[in-house]
Design a protein around this motif. Structure first.
Motif, PDB file in Angstrom:
ATOM      1  N   ILE A  84       0.792  -1.438  -0.122  1.00 40.63           N
ATOM      2  CA  ILE A  84      -0.289   0.080   0.262  1.00 40.63           C
ATOM      3  C   ILE A  84       0.850   1.346  -0.002  1.00 40.63           C
ATOM      4  CG2 ILE A  84      -1.903   1.129   1.393  1.00 40.63           C
ATOM      5  CD1 ILE A  84      -2.850  -1.121   2.310  1.00 40.63           C
ATOM      6  N   GLU A  85       2.256   1.359   0.801  1.00 38.77           N
ATOM      7  CA  GLU A  85       2.795   2.336   1.072  1.00 38.77           C
ATOM      8  C   GLU A  85       3.724   2.446  -0.399  1.00 38.77           C
ATOM      9  OE1 GLU A  85       6.959   3.389   3.296  1.00 38.77           O
ATOM     10  OE2 GLU A  85       5.106   2.348   3.987  1.00 38.77           O
ATOM     11  N   GLN A  86       3.471   1.881  -1.724  1.00 35.45           N
ATOM     12  CA  GLN A  86       4.281   1.258  -2.557  1.00 35.45           C
ATOM     13  C   GLN A  86       3.379   2.177  -3.532  1.00 35.45           C
ATOM     14  OE1 GLN A  86       6.090  -2.128  -2.989  1.00 35.45           O
ATOM     15  NE2 GLN A  86       8.202  -1.210  -2.534  1.00 35.45           N
ATOM     16  N   ARG A  87       2.471   1.806  -3.483  1.00 34.52           N
ATOM     17  CA  ARG A  87       1.001   2.031  -4.280  1.00 34.52           C
ATOM     18  C   ARG A  87      -0.040   2.973  -4.238  1.00 34.52           C
ATOM     19  NH1 ARG A  87       0.322  -2.554  -7.804  1.00 34.52           N
ATOM     20  NH2 ARG A  87       2.292  -3.560  -8.132  1.00 34.52           N
ATOM     21  N   ARG A  88      -0.197   2.993  -2.964  1.00 28.48           N
ATOM     22  CA  ARG A  88      -0.983   4.507  -2.345  1.00 28.48           C
ATOM     23  C   ARG A  88      -0.822   5.927  -2.010  1.00 28.48           C
ATOM     24  NH1 ARG A  88      -6.539   3.084  -3.200  1.00 28.48           N
ATOM     25  NH2 ARG A  88      -6.786   4.450  -2.953  1.00 28.48           N
TER      26      ARG A  88
END
Length: 291
Positions: A84-88
């Motif tokens: 999530i940190e990388q994508r969002r």
């Protein structure tokens, strides 16, 4: 037999022997001779379904409900958080975790009992802030909380932040009778979370030389052991933190857990750390300690 040394070197005490050890532990805790190390298993003492997640797997499921992660990592909280940190973006992960852990959790009888004792150190290894809530209810003024913080949201060489029970951030080395140490962060007062793989990269790089652990925690563990209650160690991240906090402590160490449910990895960890297993349901052990 009430006391068994298993073939893999794990010391397990049951029945009358377990009660005798709990009697001794009750006195040792009250005398500030052993450090309570609390885990999310305590959240089920008040209700079968706590208002916030009580395992990393439940956190992973709550995050997956917001954005699905790849199936191969879907049950791993740390990897899902990283996805999530990388994508969002980190802010999205932070917002969702704050939502997931927002509901207040009522302290259990064990939290309330510990909060009234002038202990040197309490370790809380989960994000729910229940131990903090119990301490707030006492209106004590001699308590501070030191939380692990993500370096992704901080500037400079910062591993922890320190707060009073009012929520005000304090200096790095405040004087306090009781230190509540939440190494993975906490929802309150500022929603600090160490949760993604990247959060732990620098921490795990340094933790073997103890850099991320606050000096006051190092000092107060030296002459004491740890008492694990509500904790499981079926993930490497949880074992690493516990092992490094136990490092250079005097011992002895104890853990309340259902011995039959221990994984082979957990058994090896507890055996290697010379931790005596008190084979008893957590709720029964809490009632015994408080009663």
């Amino acid at each position: 037999m009430n006391t068994v040394l298993t073939p893999d070197g794990l010391l397990v005490v049951r029945n009358n022997d377990a009660e005798r050890w709990l009697d001794l532990l009750k006195k040792a805790i009250a005398a500030d001779e052993i450090i309570p190390y609390l885990g999310p298993g305590l959240l089920q003492l008040n209700c079968a379904e706590p208002p916030v997640p009580n395992t990393p797997e439940v956190v992973a499921a709550a995050l997956n409900a917001r954005t699905p992660a790849p199936s191969k990592i879907r049950t791993n909280m740390w990897s899902v958080a990283q996805f999530i940190e990388q994508r969002r973006h980190r802010r999205t992960l932070q917002t969702w975790l704050a939502e997931i852990f927002a509901p207040p959790v009522a302290p259990t009888i064990l939290h309330d009992w510990l909060a009234k004792l002038p202990l040197s150190l309490i370790v809380d290894s989960w994000y729910d802030a229940t131990m903090r809530a119990a301490l707030v209810e006492t209106r004590r003024t001699d308590v501070v909380e030191i939380q692990g913080v993500s370096r992704a949201t901080e500037m400079g060489n910062i591993w922890t932040k320190t707060y009073g029970l009012t929520g005000k951030e304090l200096g790095a080395r405040p004087q306090a009778r009781t230190v509540l140490y939440t190494p993975h962060g906490s929802i309150r007062p500022a929603a600090n979370f160490l949760v993604s793989d990247s959060d732990y990269v620098e921490v795990l790089t340094e933790i073997d030389i103890q850099t991320p652990i606050p000096e006051v925690v190092k000092e107060r563990r030296t002459a004491r052991g740890f008492f694990f209650v509500g904790c499981r160690f079926n993930d490497q991240m949880l074992r690493i933190f516990a092992r490094q906090l136990m490092k250079r402590s005097k011992g002895p160490h104890f853990a309340v857990v259902d011995a039959e449910t221990l994984t082979k990895t957990e058994r090896r960890f507890l055996s290697a750390s010379a931790t005596t297993v008190i084979d008893m349901p957590v709720g029964e052990a809490a009632a015994y300690l408080v009663g």
